[in-house]
Design a protein around this motif. Structure first.
Motif, short mmCIF file in Angstrom:
data_model
loop_
_atom_site.label_atom_id
_atom_site.label_comp_id
_atom_site.label_asym_id
_atom_site.label_seq_id
_atom_site.Cartn_x
_atom_site.Cartn_y
_atom_site.Cartn_z
N HIS A 1 -8.20 25.87 -82.22
CA HIS A 1 -8.61 27.18 -82.70
C HIS A 1 -7.62 27.70 -83.73
CE1 HIS A 1 -9.93 31.55 -81.62
NE2 HIS A 1 -10.40 31.16 -82.79
N SER A 2 -6.33 27.52 -83.47
CA SER A 2 -5.30 27.98 -84.40
C SER A 2 -5.39 27.25 -85.73
CB SER A 2 -3.91 27.76 -83.79
OG SER A 2 -3.75 28.53 -82.62
N ASP B 1 -4.65 24.89 -79.80
CA ASP B 1 -4.20 24.37 -81.09
C ASP B 1 -5.35 24.17 -82.07
OD1 ASP B 1 -1.63 24.36 -80.15
OD2 ASP B 1 -1.64 22.25 -79.56
N GLU C 1 -3.35 37.16 -85.40
CA GLU C 1 -3.87 36.27 -84.37
C GLU C 1 -3.08 34.96 -84.31
OE1 GLU C 1 -6.43 36.54 -82.14
OE2 GLU C 1 -6.59 38.66 -82.65
N LEU C 2 -2.75 34.44 -85.49
CA LEU C 2 -2.03 33.17 -85.55
C LEU C 2 -0.55 33.32 -85.26
CD1 LEU C 2 -3.63 31.74 -88.83
CD2 LEU C 2 -3.83 30.73 -86.57
N MET D 1 -4.49 31.04 -77.24
CA MET D 1 -5.28 30.38 -78.28
C MET D 1 -4.88 28.90 -78.35
SD MET D 1 -5.42 31.24 -82.37
CE MET D 1 -5.82 32.95 -82.05
N PHE E 1 -6.04 28.89 -89.32
CA PHE E 1 -5.05 28.63 -90.36
C PHE E 1 -5.73 28.10 -91.62
CE2 PHE E 1 -1.62 26.05 -92.30
CZ PHE E 1 -0.65 27.03 -92.42
#
Length: 210
Positions: A5-6, A3, A127-128, A1, A10
Motif C-alpha cells: 500500500h505504501s 508495504d 499517510e506515508l 499500512m 509513493f
C-alpha cells in the motif's frame, strides 16, 4: 499500512507533485518559493528545470542529513524521490509545453488545479510519513531541530529560496523572473484545501457507505 500500500501511494504522490509544479511553470505563473532558484538557473544554463531540482534537492537532502544525523531520521527513499521528482517535472513540462500560451483564465485554472494536486500530495505525505518534496523534508527537519513553526506554509527554507530567486532573477533578467501567482498563492491556498479534503474524507468514512 502495509508495504505494498505504501509503495502504491509513493508511486502516485511523486507524479502528482511533479505535475503540479509543471502546470505552474509551463503556464508562466512562476513556481513554488523553494523552487525559484532552480527555475531561474534553468533559464540561463543548459540544464533543465528538473535537473536543477535534482541538484538543489540533493543539496537539501545533504543538509537534512546533517541536521538529523544524531536523530536516526535519515531516509534514502527521500533521495530517490528527489531524482524521480526532477525527471517527472521535465516529463510533464514536455507534455504540457503548449500551456506557455495559456490565457489568464487558463493560467488561473491550472494554478488552482496545481494547488488541489499539492493538497493531495500533502495528505499522502502524511499517510506515508515520507516527504516527496525535498523542501518539505528540510522544512520538517528544521522545525524539529529548532522548534520554530511559521504560519501557513511559508517556512524558513521557502523564505531563503525566494529571496535567493529574486536576487538571481534580477542578476540575470533585471525583473521578477519565475516569480508570480504560483509563488504566493499555493502557500496560502493549499493548507485550506487540505483541510477541506480531509473533512470531506472524514464525513465519507462516517457515512453509511463505509
Amino acid at each position: 499500512m502495509n508495504d505494498k500500500h505504501s509503495l502504491i501511494l509513493f508511486g502516485v504522490t511523486i507524479p502528482l507533485a511533479a505535475l503540479a509544479i509543471a502546470l505552474m511553470t509551463q503556464t508562466g505563473t512562476g513556481t513554488l518559493p523553494a523552487y525559484t532558484p532552480a527555475l531561474v538557473l534553468s533559464a540561463v544554463t543548459p540544464l533543465t528545470f528538473g535537473s536543477w531540482t535534482i541538484l538543489f534537492g540533493a543539496l537539501l537532502f545533504l543538509v537534512k542529513t546533517l541536521i538529523n544525523i544524531n536523530q536516526g531520521r535519515i531516509r534514502l527513499t527521500d533521495l530517490g524521490a528527489i531524482i524521480l521528482l526532477g525527471l517527472l517535472i521535465d516529463f510533464w513540462s514536455f507534455l504540457f509545453r503548449g500551456l506557455s500560451n495559456a490565457s489568464i483564465g487558463g493560467q488561473v485554472f491550472c494554478l488552482i488545479l496545481a494547488c488541489f494536486l499539492l493538497a493531495i500530495v500533502t495528505i499522502l505525505q502524511g499517510e506515508l510519513q515520507i516527504f516527496v518534496l525535498p523542501s518539505d523534508a528540510l522544512n520538517d527537519a528544521i522545525a524539529h531541530r529548532t522548534m520554530l513553526h511559521l504560519p501557513n506554509r511559508f517556512q524558513i527554507l521557502d523564505i531563503i529560496c525566494l529571496v535567493s530567486g529574486i536576487i538571481l532573477s534580477f542578476i540575470f533578467f533585471q525583473e521578477f523572473y519565475g516569480i508570480g501567482m504560483a509563488t504566493f498563492v499555493p502557500p496560502l491556498l493549499v493548507p485550506y484545501l487540505v483541510y477541506v479534503i480531509q473533512q470531506g474524507l472524514y464525513k465519507l468514512e462516517d457515512s453509511e457507505f463505509f
